[in-house]
Design a protein around this motif. Structure first.
Motif, PDB file in Angstrom:
ATOM      1  N   ASN A 139      11.591 -13.528  95.012  1.00 16.39           N
ATOM      2  CA  ASN A 139      10.089 -13.410  94.960  1.00 16.39           C
ATOM      3  C   ASN A 139       9.556 -12.650  96.212  1.00 16.39           C
ATOM      4  N   LYS A 140      10.043 -12.830  97.290  1.00 13.80           N
ATOM      5  CA  LYS A 140       9.585 -12.242  98.468  1.00 13.80           C
ATOM      6  C   LYS A 140       9.540 -10.609  98.411  1.00 13.80           C
ATOM      7  N   TYR A 141      10.711 -10.021  97.736  1.00 14.74           N
ATOM      8  CA  TYR A 141      10.730  -8.923  97.551  1.00 14.74           C
ATOM      9  C   TYR A 141      10.005  -8.110  96.628  1.00 14.74           C
ATOM     10  N   LEU A 142       9.854  -8.875  95.425  1.00 15.12           N
ATOM     11  CA  LEU A 142       8.673  -8.759  94.480  1.00 15.12           C
ATOM     12  C   LEU A 142       7.252  -8.662  95.019  1.00 15.12           C
ATOM     13  N   HIS A 143       6.980  -9.613  95.908  1.00 18.42           N
ATOM     14  CA  HIS A 143       5.727  -9.639  96.640  1.00 18.42           C
ATOM     15  C   HIS A 143       5.619  -8.336  97.472  1.00 18.42           C
ATOM     16  N   LYS A 144       6.438  -8.079  97.997  1.00 20.83           N
ATOM     17  CA  LYS A 144       6.280  -6.926  98.966  1.00 20.83           C
ATOM     18  C   LYS A 144       6.088  -5.617  97.927  1.00 20.83           C
ATOM     19  N   LEU A 145       6.887  -5.468  97.136  1.00 23.96           N
ATOM     20  CA  LEU A 145       6.797  -4.303  96.206  1.00 23.96           C
ATOM     21  C   LEU A 145       5.511  -4.425  95.347  1.00 23.96           C
ATOM     22  N   LEU A 146       4.726  -5.361  95.181  1.00 22.91           N
ATOM     23  CA  LEU A 146       3.602  -5.725  94.543  1.00 22.91           C
ATOM     24  C   LEU A 146       2.527  -5.007  95.504  1.00 22.91           C
ATOM     25  N   LEU A 147       2.612  -5.554  96.789  1.00 21.46           N
ATOM     26  CA  LEU A 147       1.645  -5.046  97.897  1.00 21.46           C
ATOM     27  C   LEU A 147       1.736  -3.553  98.001  1.00 21.46           C
ATOM     28  N   ILE A 148       2.972  -3.014  98.031  1.00 18.16           N
ATOM     29  CA  ILE A 148       3.144  -1.410  98.283  1.00 18.16           C
ATOM     30  C   ILE A 148       2.424  -0.812  96.919  1.00 18.16           C
ATOM     31  N   PHE A 149       2.676  -1.211  95.839  1.00 13.31           N
ATOM     32  CA  PHE A 149       2.295  -0.637  94.625  1.00 13.31           C
ATOM     33  C   PHE A 149       0.864  -0.891  94.528  1.00 13.31           C
ATOM     34  N   LEU A 150       0.034  -1.657  95.249  1.00 14.63           N
ATOM     35  CA  LEU A 150      -1.205  -1.794  94.942  1.00 14.63           C
ATOM     36  C   LEU A 150      -1.764  -0.881  96.117  1.00 14.63           C
ATOM     37  N   ALA A 151      -1.216  -0.718  97.292  1.00 13.86           N
ATOM     38  CA  ALA A 151      -1.715   0.276  98.442  1.00 13.86           C
ATOM     39  C   ALA A 151      -1.306   1.732  97.723  1.00 13.86           C
ATOM     40  N   PHE A 152      -0.402   1.990  97.030  1.00 13.40           N
ATOM     41  CA  PHE A 152      -0.216   3.253  96.316  1.00 13.40           C
ATOM     42  C   PHE A 152      -1.311   3.596  95.516  1.00 13.40           C
ATOM     43  N   LEU A 153      -1.865   2.598  94.473  1.00  9.16           N
ATOM     44  CA  LEU A 153      -2.618   2.745  93.537  1.00  9.16           C
ATOM     45  C   LEU A 153      -4.137   2.993  94.100  1.00  9.16           C
ATOM     46  N   GLY A 154      -4.310   2.203  95.146  1.00  8.28           N
ATOM     47  CA  GLY A 154      -5.772   1.952  95.661  1.00  8.28           C
ATOM     48  C   GLY A 154      -6.164   3.251  96.492  1.00  8.28           C
ATOM     49  N   CYS A 155      -4.917   3.962  96.729  1.00 12.46           N
ATOM     50  CA  CYS A 155      -5.340   5.424  97.298  1.00 12.46           C
ATOM     51  C   CYS A 155      -5.664   6.774  96.627  1.00 12.46           C
ATOM     52  N   GLN A 156      -5.291   6.499  95.226  1.00 10.29           N
ATOM     53  CA  GLN A 156      -5.120   7.574  94.421  1.00 10.29           C
ATOM     54  C   GLN A 156      -6.682   8.100  93.767  1.00 10.29           C
ATOM     55  N   ARG A 157      -7.708   8.025  94.904  1.00  8.82           N
ATOM     56  CA  ARG A 157      -8.910   8.726  94.791  1.00  8.82           C
ATOM     57  C   ARG A 157      -8.817  10.303  94.124  1.00  8.82           C
TER      58      ARG A 157
END
Length: 436
Positions: free
Chosen positions: A6-24
Protein backbone atom coordinates in the motif's frame (compact mmCIF):
# COMPACT_ATOMS: atom_id res chain seq x y z
CA UNK A 1 3.44 -7.12 3.46
CA UNK A 2 0.08 -5.55 2.60
CA UNK A 3 1.07 -2.33 4.37
CA UNK A 4 4.34 -2.20 2.39
CA UNK A 5 2.49 -2.74 -0.90
CA UNK A 6 0.00 0.00 0.00
CA UNK A 7 2.90 2.33 0.80
CA UNK A 8 4.48 1.78 -2.63
CA UNK A 9 1.13 2.11 -4.39
CA UNK A 10 0.55 5.38 -2.54
CA UNK A 11 3.93 6.70 -3.68
CA UNK A 12 3.19 5.64 -7.26
CA UNK A 13 -0.11 7.48 -7.06
CA UNK A 14 1.66 10.67 -5.89
CA UNK A 15 4.20 10.40 -8.74
CA UNK A 16 1.38 9.80 -11.23
CA UNK A 17 -0.51 12.88 -9.97
CA UNK A 18 2.65 14.98 -10.17
CA UNK A 19 3.22 13.79 -13.76
CA UNK A 20 -0.34 14.54 -14.89
CA UNK A 21 -0.42 17.87 -13.08
CA UNK A 22 2.53 19.13 -15.15
CA UNK A 23 1.06 18.32 -18.57
CA UNK A 24 -0.03 21.87 -19.44
CA UNK A 25 1.67 21.48 -22.85
CA UNK A 26 0.88 17.88 -23.82
CA UNK A 27 -2.63 17.63 -22.32
CA UNK A 28 -3.81 21.26 -22.04
CA UNK A 29 -7.52 20.36 -21.92
CA UNK A 30 -7.04 17.53 -19.42
CA UNK A 31 -4.38 18.63 -16.91
CA UNK A 32 -6.66 21.21 -15.26
CA UNK A 33 -9.08 18.39 -14.33
CA UNK A 34 -6.43 16.20 -12.65
CA UNK A 35 -7.37 17.82 -9.31
CA UNK A 36 -10.50 15.64 -9.26
CA UNK A 37 -8.43 12.47 -8.63
CA UNK A 38 -6.82 13.50 -5.29
CA UNK A 39 -10.11 15.15 -4.27
CA UNK A 40 -11.91 11.80 -4.63
CA UNK A 41 -9.24 10.22 -2.39
CA UNK A 42 -9.79 13.02 0.12
CA UNK A 43 -13.54 12.33 0.16
CA UNK A 44 -12.84 8.63 0.77
CA UNK A 45 -10.25 9.39 3.45
CA UNK A 46 -11.02 12.94 4.60
CA UNK A 47 -8.87 12.83 7.72
CA UNK A 48 -5.75 13.00 5.50
CA UNK A 49 -5.46 16.59 4.32
CA UNK A 50 -2.55 15.78 1.98
CA UNK A 51 -4.99 14.75 -0.74
CA UNK A 52 -6.93 17.99 -0.28
CA UNK A 53 -3.81 20.18 -0.48
CA UNK A 54 -2.61 18.32 -3.60
CA UNK A 55 -6.08 18.69 -5.13
CA UNK A 56 -6.10 22.43 -4.42
CA UNK A 57 -2.57 22.78 -5.82
CA UNK A 58 -3.50 20.96 -9.04
CA UNK A 59 -6.70 22.99 -9.37
CA UNK A 60 -5.52 25.78 -11.71
CA UNK A 61 -7.15 29.08 -10.71
CA UNK A 62 -5.21 31.35 -13.08
CA UNK A 63 -3.96 30.52 -16.54
CA UNK A 64 -3.74 34.21 -17.58
CA UNK A 65 -5.04 33.28 -21.03
CA UNK A 66 -1.81 31.35 -21.67
CA UNK A 67 -2.60 28.03 -19.97
CA UNK A 68 -5.89 26.24 -19.35
CA UNK A 69 -7.63 26.95 -16.04
CA UNK A 70 -9.87 24.65 -14.04
CA UNK A 71 -13.58 25.39 -14.29
CA UNK A 72 -14.90 27.81 -11.69
CA UNK A 73 -17.58 25.37 -10.55
CA UNK A 74 -14.85 22.75 -10.01
CA UNK A 75 -12.64 25.11 -8.00
CA UNK A 76 -15.44 26.35 -5.78
CA UNK A 77 -16.88 22.85 -5.46
CA UNK A 78 -13.58 21.45 -4.14
CA UNK A 79 -13.20 24.36 -1.69
CA UNK A 80 -16.68 24.37 -0.18
CA UNK A 81 -17.31 20.61 -0.19
CA UNK A 82 -13.98 19.99 1.54
CA UNK A 83 -14.70 22.87 3.93
CA UNK A 84 -17.81 21.01 5.09
CA UNK A 85 -15.74 17.90 5.91
CA UNK A 86 -13.13 20.06 7.62
CA UNK A 87 -15.45 21.94 9.98
CA UNK A 88 -17.69 18.98 10.82
CA UNK A 89 -14.89 17.74 13.10
CA UNK A 90 -14.04 21.23 14.35
CA UNK A 91 -14.76 22.78 17.75
CA UNK A 92 -16.11 26.33 17.86
CA UNK A 93 -15.18 28.77 20.63
CA UNK A 94 -18.10 30.99 21.71
CA UNK A 95 -15.71 33.50 23.23
CA UNK A 96 -13.73 33.79 19.99
CA UNK A 97 -16.94 34.05 17.95
CA UNK A 98 -17.97 37.09 20.04
CA UNK A 99 -14.52 38.69 19.50
CA UNK A 100 -14.76 37.93 15.79
CA UNK A 101 -18.18 39.61 15.53
CA UNK A 102 -16.74 42.72 17.18
CA UNK A 103 -13.89 42.74 14.64
CA UNK A 104 -16.35 42.39 11.74
CA UNK A 105 -18.48 45.23 13.18
CA UNK A 106 -15.37 47.45 13.35
CA UNK A 107 -14.49 46.82 9.69
CA UNK A 108 -18.11 47.45 8.65
CA UNK A 109 -17.92 50.80 10.48
CA UNK A 110 -14.66 51.64 8.66
CA UNK A 111 -16.37 50.71 5.37
CA UNK A 112 -19.26 53.08 6.13
CA UNK A 113 -16.81 55.92 6.84
CA UNK A 114 -15.05 55.26 3.53
CA UNK A 115 -18.38 55.24 1.69
CA UNK A 116 -19.18 58.67 3.14
CA UNK A 117 -15.73 59.88 2.05
CA UNK A 118 -16.35 58.61 -1.53
CA UNK A 119 -13.34 56.27 -1.51
CA UNK A 120 -13.28 53.99 -4.62
CA UNK A 121 -15.45 50.89 -4.18
CA UNK A 122 -15.76 47.66 -6.14
CA UNK A 123 -18.36 44.90 -5.66
CA UNK A 124 -16.00 42.09 -6.73
CA UNK A 125 -13.46 43.33 -4.20
CA UNK A 126 -16.19 43.39 -1.55
CA UNK A 127 -16.97 39.72 -2.24
CA UNK A 128 -13.27 38.84 -1.94
CA UNK A 129 -12.95 40.75 1.34
CA UNK A 130 -16.00 38.96 2.74
CA UNK A 131 -14.37 35.66 1.76
CA UNK A 132 -11.21 36.74 3.62
CA UNK A 133 -13.25 37.60 6.72
CA UNK A 134 -15.15 34.30 6.54
CA UNK A 135 -12.12 32.03 6.09
CA UNK A 136 -9.82 33.78 8.54
CA UNK A 137 -12.78 33.90 10.92
CA UNK A 138 -13.00 30.11 10.69
CA UNK A 139 -9.28 29.85 11.47
CA UNK A 140 -9.74 32.17 14.45
CA UNK A 141 -12.94 30.68 15.91
CA UNK A 142 -12.37 26.96 15.36
CA UNK A 143 -9.90 24.27 16.31
CA UNK A 144 -9.49 20.75 14.96
CA UNK A 145 -8.18 17.57 16.50
CA UNK A 146 -5.14 16.23 14.68
CA UNK A 147 -6.13 12.75 15.82
CA UNK A 148 -8.99 13.09 13.32
CA UNK A 149 -7.44 15.43 10.73
CA UNK A 150 -3.75 15.68 9.92
CA UNK A 151 -1.07 16.57 7.39
CA UNK A 152 1.95 14.41 6.59
CA UNK A 153 4.57 16.90 5.46
CA UNK A 154 7.03 14.24 4.29
CA UNK A 155 4.39 12.92 1.84
CA UNK A 156 3.69 16.40 0.53
CA UNK A 157 7.45 16.90 0.11
CA UNK A 158 7.66 13.65 -1.86
CA UNK A 159 4.88 14.83 -4.19
CA UNK A 160 6.39 18.29 -4.76
CA UNK A 161 9.88 16.89 -5.41
CA UNK A 162 8.46 14.80 -8.23
CA UNK A 163 6.35 17.70 -9.45
CA UNK A 164 9.51 19.86 -9.64
CA UNK A 165 11.27 17.04 -11.53
CA UNK A 166 8.53 16.97 -14.19
CA UNK A 167 8.56 20.78 -14.37
CA UNK A 168 12.31 20.65 -15.12
CA UNK A 169 11.50 18.33 -18.03
CA UNK A 170 8.96 20.93 -19.25
CA UNK A 171 11.58 23.68 -18.99
CA UNK A 172 14.11 21.66 -21.02
CA UNK A 173 11.64 20.32 -23.58
CA UNK A 174 9.78 23.60 -24.23
CA UNK A 175 12.73 25.98 -23.94
CA UNK A 176 11.49 27.93 -27.00
CA UNK A 177 7.98 28.49 -25.57
CA UNK A 178 7.49 32.32 -25.58
CA UNK A 179 5.82 32.35 -22.15
CA UNK A 180 8.27 29.97 -20.44
CA UNK A 181 9.49 32.79 -18.17
CA UNK A 182 6.04 32.49 -16.56
CA UNK A 183 5.62 28.72 -16.37
CA UNK A 184 2.78 29.12 -13.85
CA UNK A 185 0.39 31.93 -12.93
CA UNK A 186 -1.38 29.82 -10.31
CA UNK A 187 -1.84 31.35 -6.85
CA UNK A 188 -0.62 28.24 -4.99
CA UNK A 189 2.65 27.71 -6.91
CA UNK A 190 4.70 28.62 -3.81
CA UNK A 191 3.74 25.23 -2.31
CA UNK A 192 6.46 23.68 -4.44
CA UNK A 193 8.98 25.08 -1.90
CA UNK A 194 7.65 22.76 0.84
CA UNK A 195 10.44 20.12 0.37
CA UNK A 196 13.11 22.81 0.91
CA UNK A 197 11.41 24.05 4.09
CA UNK A 198 10.78 20.55 5.42
CA UNK A 199 14.34 19.29 4.89
CA UNK A 200 15.78 22.53 6.30
CA UNK A 201 13.73 22.13 9.48
CA UNK A 202 14.67 18.46 9.78
CA UNK A 203 18.34 19.49 9.30
CA UNK A 204 18.77 16.96 6.50
CA UNK A 205 21.19 19.18 4.61
CA UNK A 206 22.75 16.43 2.47
CA UNK A 207 19.30 15.68 1.02
CA UNK A 208 18.44 19.38 0.83
CA UNK A 209 21.35 20.37 -1.45
CA UNK A 210 20.42 18.25 -4.52
CA UNK A 211 16.70 19.08 -4.08
CA UNK A 212 17.20 22.82 -3.59
CA UNK A 213 18.70 23.42 -7.05
CA UNK A 214 15.89 22.00 -9.27
CA UNK A 215 13.14 23.55 -7.11
CA UNK A 216 14.96 26.89 -7.18
CA UNK A 217 15.19 26.66 -10.99
CA UNK A 218 11.45 25.94 -11.20
CA UNK A 219 10.70 28.94 -8.95
CA UNK A 220 12.77 31.13 -11.27
CA UNK A 221 10.71 29.98 -14.26
CA UNK A 222 7.49 30.49 -12.27
CA UNK A 223 8.38 34.17 -12.54
CA UNK A 224 7.65 35.31 -8.98
CA UNK A 225 10.52 37.09 -7.26
CA UNK A 226 8.63 37.44 -3.99
CA UNK A 227 8.44 33.63 -3.52
CA UNK A 228 12.22 33.28 -3.86
CA UNK A 229 12.99 36.36 -1.76
CA UNK A 230 10.55 35.45 1.04
CA UNK A 231 11.84 31.86 1.14
CA UNK A 232 15.48 32.95 1.45
CA UNK A 233 14.76 35.78 3.92
CA UNK A 234 12.53 33.64 6.15
CA UNK A 235 15.05 30.79 6.22
CA UNK A 236 17.81 33.25 7.14
CA UNK A 237 15.56 34.89 9.75
CA UNK A 238 14.70 31.54 11.29
CA UNK A 239 18.37 30.53 11.35
CA UNK A 240 19.32 33.85 12.92
CA UNK A 241 16.66 33.51 15.64
CA UNK A 242 17.86 30.00 16.48
CA UNK A 243 21.49 31.15 16.54
CA UNK A 244 20.76 34.18 18.74
CA UNK A 245 18.74 32.18 21.25
CA UNK A 246 21.34 29.40 21.43
CA UNK A 247 24.45 31.59 21.38
CA UNK A 248 23.39 34.87 22.98
CA UNK A 249 26.84 35.82 24.25
CA UNK A 250 28.63 35.04 20.98
CA UNK A 251 25.96 36.87 18.99
CA UNK A 252 26.27 40.08 20.99
CA UNK A 253 30.06 39.88 20.74
CA UNK A 254 29.82 39.46 16.96
CA UNK A 255 27.27 42.27 16.75
CA UNK A 256 29.59 44.57 18.73
CA UNK A 257 32.56 43.76 16.46
CA UNK A 258 30.43 44.29 13.33
CA UNK A 259 29.11 47.62 14.65
CA UNK A 260 32.66 48.73 15.47
CA UNK A 261 33.78 47.74 11.96
CA UNK A 262 30.96 49.75 10.33
CA UNK A 263 31.77 52.74 12.56
CA UNK A 264 35.47 52.62 11.60
CA UNK A 265 34.66 52.35 7.88
CA UNK A 266 32.29 55.32 8.13
CA UNK A 267 34.81 57.30 10.18
CA UNK A 268 37.55 56.59 7.63
CA UNK A 269 35.31 57.60 4.73
CA UNK A 270 34.51 60.89 6.43
CA UNK A 271 37.96 61.89 7.72
CA UNK A 272 40.29 60.28 5.15
CA UNK A 273 38.29 60.79 1.99
CA UNK A 274 41.46 61.27 -0.10
CA UNK A 275 42.35 57.59 0.54
CA UNK A 276 39.01 56.46 -0.86
CA UNK A 277 39.30 58.84 -3.81
CA UNK A 278 42.76 57.51 -4.72
CA UNK A 279 41.58 53.88 -5.10
CA UNK A 280 38.97 52.87 -7.68
CA UNK A 281 37.41 50.08 -5.59
CA UNK A 282 37.34 52.19 -2.40
CA UNK A 283 35.90 55.07 -4.42
CA UNK A 284 33.09 52.78 -5.68
CA UNK A 285 32.33 51.72 -2.09
CA UNK A 286 32.23 55.38 -1.07
CA UNK A 287 29.80 56.17 -3.91
CA UNK A 288 27.64 53.26 -2.85
CA UNK A 289 27.38 54.60 0.72
CA UNK A 290 27.09 58.25 -0.27
CA UNK A 291 25.04 58.44 -3.44
CA UNK A 292 22.89 55.32 -3.59
CA UNK A 293 19.25 56.25 -2.97
CA UNK A 294 16.99 53.68 -1.31
CA UNK A 295 14.11 54.76 -3.55
CA UNK A 296 16.26 54.26 -6.69
CA UNK A 297 17.30 50.84 -5.42
CA UNK A 298 13.66 49.84 -4.84
CA UNK A 299 12.62 51.14 -8.26
CA UNK A 300 15.38 49.12 -9.92
CA UNK A 301 14.24 45.98 -8.07
CA UNK A 302 10.49 46.34 -8.70
CA UNK A 303 9.03 49.58 -10.04
CA UNK A 304 5.39 48.48 -9.68
CA UNK A 305 5.80 47.54 -6.02
CA UNK A 306 7.67 50.78 -5.26
CA UNK A 307 4.74 52.90 -6.45
CA UNK A 308 2.29 50.63 -4.65
CA UNK A 309 4.17 51.39 -1.41
CA UNK A 310 4.18 55.10 -2.31
CA UNK A 311 0.40 55.16 -2.89
CA UNK A 312 -0.20 53.11 0.25
CA UNK A 313 1.80 55.37 2.58
CA UNK A 314 0.58 58.64 1.08
CA UNK A 315 -2.82 58.09 2.76
CA UNK A 316 -3.70 59.53 6.16
CA UNK A 317 -2.30 57.75 9.24
CA UNK A 318 -5.69 56.41 10.41
CA UNK A 319 -6.36 54.74 7.04
CA UNK A 320 -2.83 53.30 6.94
CA UNK A 321 -3.26 51.76 10.40
CA UNK A 322 -6.91 50.61 10.23
CA UNK A 323 -7.63 50.33 6.50
CA UNK A 324 -10.25 51.88 4.27
CA UNK A 325 -12.85 49.13 4.67
CA UNK A 326 -14.30 46.24 2.70
CA UNK A 327 -14.40 46.49 -1.08
CA UNK A 328 -12.41 49.72 -1.22
CA UNK A 329 -9.44 50.68 -3.35
CA UNK A 330 -7.18 53.63 -4.04
CA UNK A 331 -7.02 56.20 -6.84
CA UNK A 332 -3.78 56.89 -8.67
CA UNK A 333 -4.24 60.67 -8.83
CA UNK A 334 -0.56 61.30 -9.63
CA UNK A 335 -0.54 58.77 -12.49
CA UNK A 336 2.24 56.67 -10.93
CA UNK A 337 1.30 53.58 -12.95
CA UNK A 338 1.32 55.23 -16.37
CA UNK A 339 4.31 53.06 -17.33
CA UNK A 340 2.38 49.79 -16.81
CA UNK A 341 1.04 48.19 -19.99
CA UNK A 342 -2.07 46.00 -20.18
CA UNK A 343 -0.09 42.98 -21.43
CA UNK A 344 2.20 42.99 -18.35
CA UNK A 345 -0.49 41.32 -16.15
CA UNK A 346 0.43 43.63 -13.24
CA UNK A 347 -3.14 44.93 -12.91
CA UNK A 348 -6.56 44.38 -14.44
CA UNK A 349 -7.29 46.41 -17.55
CA UNK A 350 -10.15 48.28 -15.88
CA UNK A 351 -7.79 49.35 -13.06
CA UNK A 352 -5.29 50.83 -15.52
CA UNK A 353 -8.04 52.57 -17.51
CA UNK A 354 -9.91 54.00 -14.51
CA UNK A 355 -6.79 54.61 -12.36
CA UNK A 356 -8.70 52.98 -9.48
CA UNK A 357 -6.65 50.13 -8.01
CA UNK A 358 -7.96 47.34 -5.79
CA UNK A 359 -5.31 44.63 -6.00
CA UNK A 360 -1.72 45.17 -4.88
CA UNK A 361 1.10 42.63 -5.03
CA UNK A 362 2.19 42.23 -1.41
CA UNK A 363 0.28 40.92 1.59
CA UNK A 364 0.78 44.01 3.76
CA UNK A 365 -0.23 46.47 0.99
CA UNK A 366 -3.10 44.44 -0.48
CA UNK A 367 -4.71 43.24 2.76
CA UNK A 368 -3.47 46.34 4.60
CA UNK A 369 -5.21 48.58 2.07
CA UNK A 370 -8.64 47.54 3.38
CA UNK A 371 -7.93 45.98 6.80
CA UNK A 372 -5.02 48.16 7.90
CA UNK A 373 -1.43 47.58 8.96
CA UNK A 374 -2.49 46.90 12.56
CA UNK A 375 -4.47 43.81 11.49
CA UNK A 376 -1.63 42.63 9.22
CA UNK A 377 1.02 43.04 11.92
CA UNK A 378 -1.13 41.32 14.55
CA UNK A 379 -1.61 38.32 12.26
CA UNK A 380 2.13 38.19 11.53
CA UNK A 381 3.03 38.42 15.22
CA UNK A 382 0.57 35.65 16.15
CA UNK A 383 2.08 33.31 13.55
CA UNK A 384 5.75 34.21 14.01
CA UNK A 385 5.76 33.78 17.81
CA UNK A 386 6.35 30.03 17.40
CA UNK A 387 9.31 30.48 15.05
CA UNK A 388 11.41 29.09 17.85
CA UNK A 389 9.60 26.55 20.01
CA UNK A 390 10.32 23.43 22.01
CA UNK A 391 7.87 21.68 19.67
CA UNK A 392 9.45 21.20 16.20
CA UNK A 393 6.03 20.63 14.58
CA UNK A 394 4.81 23.98 15.88
CA UNK A 395 7.94 25.63 14.46
CA UNK A 396 7.47 24.03 11.06
CA UNK A 397 3.80 24.95 10.72
CA UNK A 398 4.47 28.46 12.01
CA UNK A 399 7.05 28.90 9.24
CA UNK A 400 4.78 27.39 6.57
CA UNK A 401 1.83 29.55 7.63
CA UNK A 402 3.92 32.73 7.43
CA UNK A 403 5.46 31.74 4.08
CA UNK A 404 2.04 31.01 2.60
CA UNK A 405 0.55 34.22 4.04
CA UNK A 406 3.12 36.16 2.04
CA UNK A 407 2.69 34.20 -1.19
CA UNK A 408 -0.83 32.71 -1.43
CA UNK A 409 -3.07 35.47 -0.05
CA UNK A 410 -4.38 36.87 -3.35
CA UNK A 411 -6.93 34.15 -4.22
CA UNK A 412 -9.72 32.27 -2.45
CA UNK A 413 -7.84 29.01 -3.03
CA UNK A 414 -4.68 30.49 -1.55
CA UNK A 415 -6.53 31.82 1.50
CA UNK A 416 -8.13 28.41 2.04
CA UNK A 417 -4.74 26.68 1.90
CA UNK A 418 -3.40 29.20 4.45
CA UNK A 419 -6.39 28.52 6.72
CA UNK A 420 -5.78 24.75 6.54
CA UNK A 421 -2.19 25.23 7.70
CA UNK A 422 -3.29 27.70 10.38
CA UNK A 423 -5.82 25.19 11.73
CA UNK A 424 -3.18 22.46 11.92
CA UNK A 425 -0.74 24.97 13.45
CA UNK A 426 -3.31 25.86 16.12
CA UNK A 427 -4.11 22.28 17.08
CA UNK A 428 -3.47 21.31 20.65
CA UNK A 429 -3.07 17.57 19.95
CA UNK A 430 0.03 17.48 17.78
CA UNK A 431 0.96 13.85 17.69
CA UNK A 432 0.00 13.28 14.06
CA UNK A 433 0.61 16.59 12.34
CA UNK A 434 3.97 15.55 10.99
CA UNK A 435 4.64 11.87 10.35
CA UNK A 436 8.39 11.49 9.90
Amino acid sequence: MIKTENKYLHKLLLIFLAFLGCQRFVLPSFYSFVCIIPFVFFLLKNHNLNYLIISLFLCVDNGAGVYSSSLGILRYGIIFISLFFLIKNANFSKERINIYLLIVTFFLFITLLSFLRSIPFNVNQLIRDLEILLFFGLAFCTSISTNKTYIKIHELSFFFIWFAFFEIINIIRYSNWPYLHYLSYDSSKSLIAIPIIYLFFKQRYLKLIPIFVPIFVVLIFYGSRIIILSLIILLLLYGLIRFVLKHKRNFFKAFFVFSLFVFLINYTRTNFKHIFDSNRILHSIDNLFTHTSLSKLLISLDKVRFYEYKLFFERDIFTILFGSGLGTGIEDKKNYFSFVKTNQYAFHDFELQSKLFFNFHDFFTDIGLRFGLVAVLMLFIIVIRYFYSSNPEKELFSFLALFLLINCFYSLKGIYIIVIFLLIWKSTQKSRTVDI
